[in-house]
Write a protein that holds these residues in place. Structure first.
Motif, PDB file in Angstrom:
ATOM      1  N   THR A  46      21.005 -13.167 -12.214  1.00  0.00           N
ATOM      2  CA  THR A  46      20.108 -13.673 -11.172  1.00  0.00           C
ATOM      3  C   THR A  46      19.182 -14.754 -11.707  1.00  0.00           C
ATOM      4  O   THR A  46      18.938 -15.765 -11.050  1.00  0.00           O
ATOM      5  CB  THR A  46      19.289 -12.511 -10.571  1.00  0.00           C
ATOM      6  N   PHE A  47      18.664 -14.559 -12.908  1.00  0.00           N
ATOM      7  CA  PHE A  47      17.774 -15.551 -13.510  1.00  0.00           C
ATOM      8  C   PHE A  47      18.505 -16.881 -13.695  1.00  0.00           C
ATOM      9  O   PHE A  47      17.940 -17.954 -13.454  1.00  0.00           O
ATOM     10  CB  PHE A  47      17.242 -15.019 -14.848  1.00  0.00           C
ATOM     11  N   CYS A  48      19.775 -16.837 -14.075  1.00  0.00           N
ATOM     12  CA  CYS A  48      20.566 -18.066 -14.225  1.00  0.00           C
ATOM     13  C   CYS A  48      20.777 -18.747 -12.874  1.00  0.00           C
ATOM     14  O   CYS A  48      20.733 -19.976 -12.785  1.00  0.00           O
ATOM     15  CB  CYS A  48      21.909 -17.752 -14.866  1.00  0.00           C
ATOM     16  N   TYR A  49      21.014 -17.955 -11.816  1.00  0.00           N
ATOM     17  CA  TYR A  49      21.155 -18.528 -10.475  1.00  0.00           C
ATOM     18  C   TYR A  49      19.886 -19.252 -10.062  1.00  0.00           C
ATOM     19  O   TYR A  49      19.931 -20.363  -9.533  1.00  0.00           O
ATOM     20  CB  TYR A  49      21.453 -17.437  -9.440  1.00  0.00           C
ATOM     21  N   GLU A  50      18.751 -18.612 -10.262  1.00  0.00           N
ATOM     22  CA  GLU A  50      17.479 -19.226  -9.869  1.00  0.00           C
ATOM     23  C   GLU A  50      17.226 -20.505 -10.649  1.00  0.00           C
ATOM     24  O   GLU A  50      16.777 -21.503 -10.086  1.00  0.00           O
ATOM     25  CB  GLU A  50      16.345 -18.233 -10.069  1.00  0.00           C
ATOM     26  N   ASN A  51      17.521 -20.493 -11.949  1.00  0.00           N
ATOM     27  CA  ASN A  51      17.355 -21.709 -12.754  1.00  0.00           C
ATOM     28  C   ASN A  51      18.308 -22.811 -12.297  1.00  0.00           C
ATOM     29  O   ASN A  51      17.938 -23.987 -12.262  1.00  0.00           O
ATOM     30  CB  ASN A  51      17.573 -21.406 -14.234  1.00  0.00           C
ATOM     31  N   ALA A  52      19.537 -22.446 -11.945  1.00  0.00           N
ATOM     32  CA  ALA A  52      20.506 -23.446 -11.494  1.00  0.00           C
ATOM     33  C   ALA A  52      20.042 -24.088 -10.186  1.00  0.00           C
ATOM     34  O   ALA A  52      20.176 -25.305 -10.009  1.00  0.00           O
ATOM     35  CB  ALA A  52      21.876 -22.803 -11.313  1.00  0.00           C
ATOM     36  N   ILE A  53      19.493 -23.297  -9.272  1.00  0.00           N
ATOM     37  CA  ILE A  53      18.988 -23.854  -8.013  1.00  0.00           C
ATOM     38  C   ILE A  53      17.825 -24.795  -8.275  1.00  0.00           C
ATOM     39  O   ILE A  53      17.759 -25.900  -7.734  1.00  0.00           O
ATOM     40  CB  ILE A  53      18.586 -22.727  -7.045  1.00  0.00           C
ATOM     41  N   LEU A  54      16.907 -24.383  -9.133  1.00  0.00           N
ATOM     42  CA  LEU A  54      15.757 -25.207  -9.450  1.00  0.00           C
ATOM     43  C   LEU A  54      16.171 -26.500 -10.141  1.00  0.00           C
ATOM     44  O   LEU A  54      15.736 -27.597  -9.755  1.00  0.00           O
ATOM     45  CB  LEU A  54      14.776 -24.432 -10.331  1.00  0.00           C
ATOM     46  N   LEU A  55      17.034 -26.405 -11.146  1.00  0.00           N
ATOM     47  CA  LEU A  55      17.473 -27.604 -11.858  1.00  0.00           C
ATOM     48  C   LEU A  55      18.324 -28.510 -10.965  1.00  0.00           C
ATOM     49  O   LEU A  55      18.236 -29.735 -11.060  1.00  0.00           O
ATOM     50  CB  LEU A  55      18.244 -27.215 -13.116  1.00  0.00           C
ATOM     51  N   GLY A  56      19.145 -27.921 -10.088  1.00  0.00           N
ATOM     52  CA  GLY A  56      19.940 -28.719  -9.152  1.00  0.00           C
ATOM     53  C   GLY A  56      19.057 -29.508  -8.202  1.00  0.00           C
ATOM     54  O   GLY A  56      19.303 -30.684  -7.948  1.00  0.00           O
ATOM     55  N   GLY A  57      18.018 -28.848  -7.689  1.00  0.00           N
ATOM     56  CA  GLY A  57      17.086 -29.554  -6.809  1.00  0.00           C
ATOM     57  C   GLY A  57      16.351 -30.664  -7.535  1.00  0.00           C
ATOM     58  O   GLY A  57      16.208 -31.775  -7.018  1.00  0.00           O
ATOM     59  N   LEU A  58      15.895 -30.375  -8.737  1.00  0.00           N
ATOM     60  CA  LEU A  58      15.171 -31.375  -9.519  1.00  0.00           C
ATOM     61  C   LEU A  58      16.057 -32.558  -9.888  1.00  0.00           C
ATOM     62  O   LEU A  58      15.667 -33.720  -9.709  1.00  0.00           O
ATOM     63  CB  LEU A  58      14.595 -30.725 -10.785  1.00  0.00           C
ATOM     64  N   CYS A  59      17.258 -32.284 -10.372  1.00  0.00           N
ATOM     65  CA  CYS A  59      18.166 -33.375 -10.750  1.00  0.00           C
ATOM     66  C   CYS A  59      18.594 -34.186  -9.533  1.00  0.00           C
ATOM     67  O   CYS A  59      18.688 -35.410  -9.599  1.00  0.00           O
ATOM     68  CB  CYS A  59      19.391 -32.817 -11.466  1.00  0.00           C
ATOM     69  N   GLY A  60      18.848 -33.501  -8.419  1.00  0.00           N
ATOM     70  CA  GLY A  60      19.212 -34.215  -7.190  1.00  0.00           C
ATOM     71  C   GLY A  60      18.098 -35.130  -6.725  1.00  0.00           C
ATOM     72  O   GLY A  60      18.346 -36.257  -6.299  1.00  0.00           O
ATOM     73  N   ASP A  61      16.869 -34.641  -6.804  1.00  0.00           N
ATOM     74  CA  ASP A  61      15.728 -35.480  -6.422  1.00  0.00           C
ATOM     75  C   ASP A  61      15.610 -36.691  -7.329  1.00  0.00           C
ATOM     76  O   ASP A  61      15.419 -37.811  -6.866  1.00  0.00           O
ATOM     77  CB  ASP A  61      14.429 -34.686  -6.475  1.00  0.00           C
ATOM     78  N   LEU A  62      15.702 -36.466  -8.613  1.00  0.00           N
ATOM     79  CA  LEU A  62      15.568 -37.574  -9.559  1.00  0.00           C
ATOM     80  C   LEU A  62      16.677 -38.607  -9.370  1.00  0.00           C
ATOM     81  O   LEU A  62      16.423 -39.815  -9.407  1.00  0.00           O
ATOM     82  CB  LEU A  62      15.560 -37.053 -10.997  1.00  0.00           C
ATOM     83  N   LEU A  63      17.907 -38.127  -9.174  1.00  0.00           N
ATOM     84  CA  LEU A  63      19.014 -39.059  -8.986  1.00  0.00           C
ATOM     85  C   LEU A  63      18.893 -39.844  -7.688  1.00  0.00           C
ATOM     86  O   LEU A  63      19.193 -41.038  -7.650  1.00  0.00           O
ATOM     87  CB  LEU A  63      20.351 -38.306  -9.010  1.00  0.00           C
ATOM     88  N   SER A  64      18.460 -39.179  -6.630  1.00  0.00           N
ATOM     89  CA  SER A  64      18.418 -39.864  -5.341  1.00  0.00           C
ATOM     90  C   SER A  64      17.212 -40.783  -5.193  1.00  0.00           C
ATOM     91  O   SER A  64      17.271 -41.756  -4.447  1.00  0.00           O
ATOM     92  CB  SER A  64      18.435 -38.852  -4.197  1.00  0.00           C
TER      93      SER A  64
END
Length: 142
Positions: A46-64
Motif C-alpha cells: 500500500t505504501f508503494c501504491y501511495e508513493n506511485a500516485i504521488l510521484l505520478g502526479g508530481l511528474c505529470g505536473d512537471l512534464l505538462s
C-alpha cells in the motif's frame, strides 16, 4: 510590470498546490488505494501504491507545465495511457459511489436483490462507449 508577473506566478503556484492537495486528500479520503490493494491481495504494498500516485502526479505536473516534451509511441502509447487513465477514473467513481452509499440506496429503491456485478459492469461499459463515441466522432467540436 515584473511585480504583476511575480504575483501572478505566486498566485498560480499557490492555487496549483491547493488543488493538488485537495485532489490527493480526496483520493485518500475515499480510500481507493487500500481498497485496490485489498482486492488484489497486495496490501503489504500500500505504501508503494501511495508513493506511485504521488510521484505520478508530481511528474505529470512537471512534464505538462515546465517541459515541452513529445512522448514517443504515437497512438499505441496514447491508447495505453487512455486505458490506464480510464481504469483509474472508474475506480475513483466506484469508490466514491460506494463511500456515499449511492448504489445501495438506488438498489433498495428499485428493490433489486441480485445482479449488482452486472449493474456495475454495464455502468462501466456505458461510460466507456459514451467516451468512445464522444472522442471518435469528434463531438467536442460540434
Amino acid at each position: 510590470m515584473w511585480i504583476r508577473h511575480a504575483f501572478l506566478g505566486l498566485f498560480g503556484f499557490s492555487a496549483g498546490i491547493a488543488i493538488a492537495a485537495g485532489t490527493f486528500a480526496f483520493i485518500i479520503m475515499i480510500g481507493i488505494v487500500p481498497r485496490i490493494a485489498a482486492r488484489s491481495n497486495t496490501a503489504k504494498h500500500t505504501f508503494c501504491y501511495e508513493n506511485a500516485i504521488l510521484l505520478g502526479g508530481l511528474c505529470g505536473d512537471l512534464l505538462s507545465v515546465f517541459l515541452d516534451v513529445q512522448i514517443p509511441g504515437g497512438r499505441p502509447l496514447l491508447i495505453l495511457y487512455g486505458f490506464c487513465a480510464g481504469i483509474f477514473v472508474g475506480c475513483v467513481a466506484v469508490a466514491l459511489a460506494e463511500i456515499l452509499k449511492a448504489l445501495p440506496i438506488f438498489l433498495r429503491r428499485v428493490r433489486m436483490k441480485e445482479g449488482l456485478p452486472w449493474v456495475v459492469l454495464f455502468m462501466a461499459l456505458g461510460k466507456m462507449l459514451g467516451s468512445f463515441f464522444y472522442f471518435f466522432f469528434d463531438m467536442a467540436a460540434q
